[in-house]
Every structure is written in C-alpha cells, then in structure tokens.
Design an enzyme around this catalytic site. Structure first.
Site, mmCIF file in Angstrom:
data_model
loop_
_atom_site.group_PDB
_atom_site.id
_atom_site.type_symbol
_atom_site.label_atom_id
_atom_site.label_comp_id
_atom_site.label_asym_id
_atom_site.label_seq_id
_atom_site.Cartn_x
_atom_site.Cartn_y
_atom_site.Cartn_z
ATOM 1 N NE ARG A 126 45.963 62.540 39.820
ATOM 2 C CZ ARG A 126 45.500 63.439 38.949
ATOM 3 N NH1 ARG A 126 46.043 64.613 38.843
ATOM 4 N NH2 ARG A 126 44.497 63.127 38.162
ATOM 5 C CD GLU A 214 56.626 48.530 30.792
ATOM 6 O OE1 GLU A 214 55.864 47.850 30.074
ATOM 7 O OE2 GLU A 214 56.315 48.923 31.918
ATOM 8 C CG HIS A 233 53.577 45.746 31.975
ATOM 9 N ND1 HIS A 233 53.619 46.970 31.370
ATOM 10 C CD2 HIS A 233 52.302 45.606 32.421
ATOM 11 C CE1 HIS A 233 52.420 47.552 31.431
ATOM 12 N NE2 HIS A 233 51.603 46.728 32.068
HETATM 13 C C1 GLV Z 1 48.097 46.550 31.970
HETATM 14 O O1 GLV Z 1 49.077 47.173 32.217
HETATM 15 C C2 GLV Z 1 46.798 47.115 31.871
HETATM 16 O O2 GLV Z 1 46.654 48.350 31.910
HETATM 17 O O3 GLV Z 1 45.852 46.346 31.729
#
Ligand code: GLV
Ligand code: GLV
Length: 274
Positions: A126, A214, A233
């Site tokens: 970006r 989540e 995750h």
């Molecule tokens: C995990 O998602 C982190 O940001 O460490």
C-alpha cells in the site's frame, strides 16, 4: 491473547494497568490510541513467529494447488478406483508467479522460499506503507499485481486502512486460475465478495487460516465452500514458536514492571513522558 479485545471500555476500567503484552504479532485487538493516552504500554511478539507462519503459508499453497485435502477425502470415501492419467489433476506451482501483498517480515519470509519451488515473486504494497522491503522483488501497482499473480498471499496488518481491502475489484482483476491465501487476518477480506467470486469462477480456490469472526464451524459459507481450504488460525502454532512467543511476552512484562523499556514496545511515541 489476540482473542481479547482491549477496547476503550476495558482500558477505562483498568485503573492500575501498566502493560498489555499481546501473545501475537498482530495487534488489531488493541485500542492503541486509548491505551497510549492512558500511559499503558503495549507490546507484541514479532520475529519469533515469522518462519512458522511462512511455513504454514507454503503448506496451504501446496495443499491448495495439489488438492491434497480433497484427494485424501476421496480415498476415505473409497473413490480411489485406479491410477489414471487424468484423475486428481491439479495445478503445478513451478514456473508460476507468487504475488505477495505486504512485504513485511512474514511476507518476505514467504517470498524467500519461492525460488526453491521455481516460482517468481511480485509484490504489492500500500502507498502508505514504509516502503522498506528486500531487493530483487518486483513491486507492481495493484492492477498489474492482480493480473500477473497465480497465487496471492496476504501479509498485511489489519488496520482501518486495510479492512476489507481484498474486495470485488480484486476478484474482478485476478486470474480465474489464481489462488488466494490468507494467513494474516480475516478482516482483510470482504468475505461475501470472496464467496460470490468463488461461486462465479473468478478465482480457483482460497486457503483461509483466519476469518473475520473466529472461531467458525461447518455452517460458515466459506469454511464449507468446496473451493476453500480452512484451518483454525494456526500460523504460529508450532511448539517451538509458541514457546518463543510466550517467553517474548513474559520478557516484555518483566521489563515493564521493572521500569525498563520492553523490547517490543509498540506505542513508545505516544506514551506520556514520565
Ligand atoms: C497471530 O495471528 C499473530 O498475529 O501472532
Ligand atoms: C508415477 O507414479 C510415475 O512413476 O511416473
């Protein structure tokens, strides 16, 4: 934990709080401005999870391209009848282009592994990112980045500027044969736009280690989508890395409580001078 939302409400009711040490590198769960105004130190766990997250990204890329999970499921469903020249045909990564969105620590670690798989790398950053990134990686504008990448992997922090940055425009410009991988934050993707794009064949598949909300189960429209490979995750979830993260968080807390500057202090610039 990254699941604990440190909002202004929470911070306002914590009158003696000196430090919040996140057990994560991402800290979109922090209200940084409010914490800084209140003089609360914030820390995260950079570096120690870079390689583990890059490994998961590659695991997902290979699994997605070679249909590892559907293949395994086919055997379990007794659908492996014979070897045949055109069964379980998937996508070869060699010779393809890997597009990295966000060339920070993790994006760079993912890019570093690409030559071993015969992939070339392009990147998109970006405009407001700090611009420091490794040499030898071709930076493209968004349009060219989307049009050239065979696999796009997201490695951006989630901020107000990056929320839902992966939107309809992305899917309209991606190759219909491309794969999308997200081991960063679910909020980067407009999930309903992704679902619609998968349904319409605007991309070939997605691997999602993170989702906007989540945890999720089989009822989630993306988790259950036949073109999606979802994991819970687990980017930093190796025993080596989780131990290193815990030590890093503990080190930050001990430093703060000893009136030293925590090594991973995030909001130094905003803290009122003592
Ligand atoms: C995990 O998602 C982190 O940001 O460490
Ligand atoms: C495949 O199993 C081969 O030997 O080519």
């Amino acid at each position: 934990m990254l699941t604990d939302r440190m909002t202004a409400d929470v911070l306002d009711s914590a009158s003696h709080l000196q430090i919040i040490a996140n057990l994560a590198v991402g800290y979109d769960n922090f209200d940084v401005d409010t914490a800084s105004k209140k003089g609360i130190m914030l820390t995260n766990t950079p570096d120690v999870l870079t390689e583990a997250t890059a490994e998961l990204t590659w695991a997902l890329m290979l699994a997605l391209a070679r249909q590892i999970v559907p293949s395994h499921q086919a055997i379990l469903a007794n659908q492996w009848k014979a070897w045949s020249p055109d069964s379980f045909l998937a996508t070869q990564l060699t010779g393809k282009t890997l597009g990295i969105a966000g060339l920070g620590r993790i994006g760079t670690a993912v890019a570093r592994r690409a030559p071993a798989f015969g992939m070339s790398v392009v990147a998109w950053q970006r405009q407001d990112s700090d611009g420091s990134s490794p040499d030898g990686i071709l930076r493209l504008n968004l349009q060219e980045f989307l049009q050239r990448s065979d696999v796009i992997s997201l490695h951006l922090p989630l901020t107000t500027a990056t929320r839902a940055v992966v939107n309809r425009t992305w899917f309209q410009n991606m190759k219909p044969t491309a794969f999308l991988i997200n081991t960063a934050r679910g909020g980067l993707i407009d999930e309903s736009a992704l679902k619609e794009a998968l349904d319409r064949g605007y991309l070939k598949g997605a691997a999602l280690d993170v989702l906007n909300e989540e945890p999720q189960g089989a009822s989630h429209p993306l988790v259950s989508h036949p073109l999606v490979l979802a994991t819970p995750h687990i980017g930093s979830a190796t025993s080596e890395t989780r131990r290193a993260m815990a030590l890093r968080a503990a080190t930050n807390i001990v430093a703060a409580l000893n009136d030293e500057t925590p090594p991973d202090l995030l909001n130094a610039a905003f803290l009122p001078k003592a």
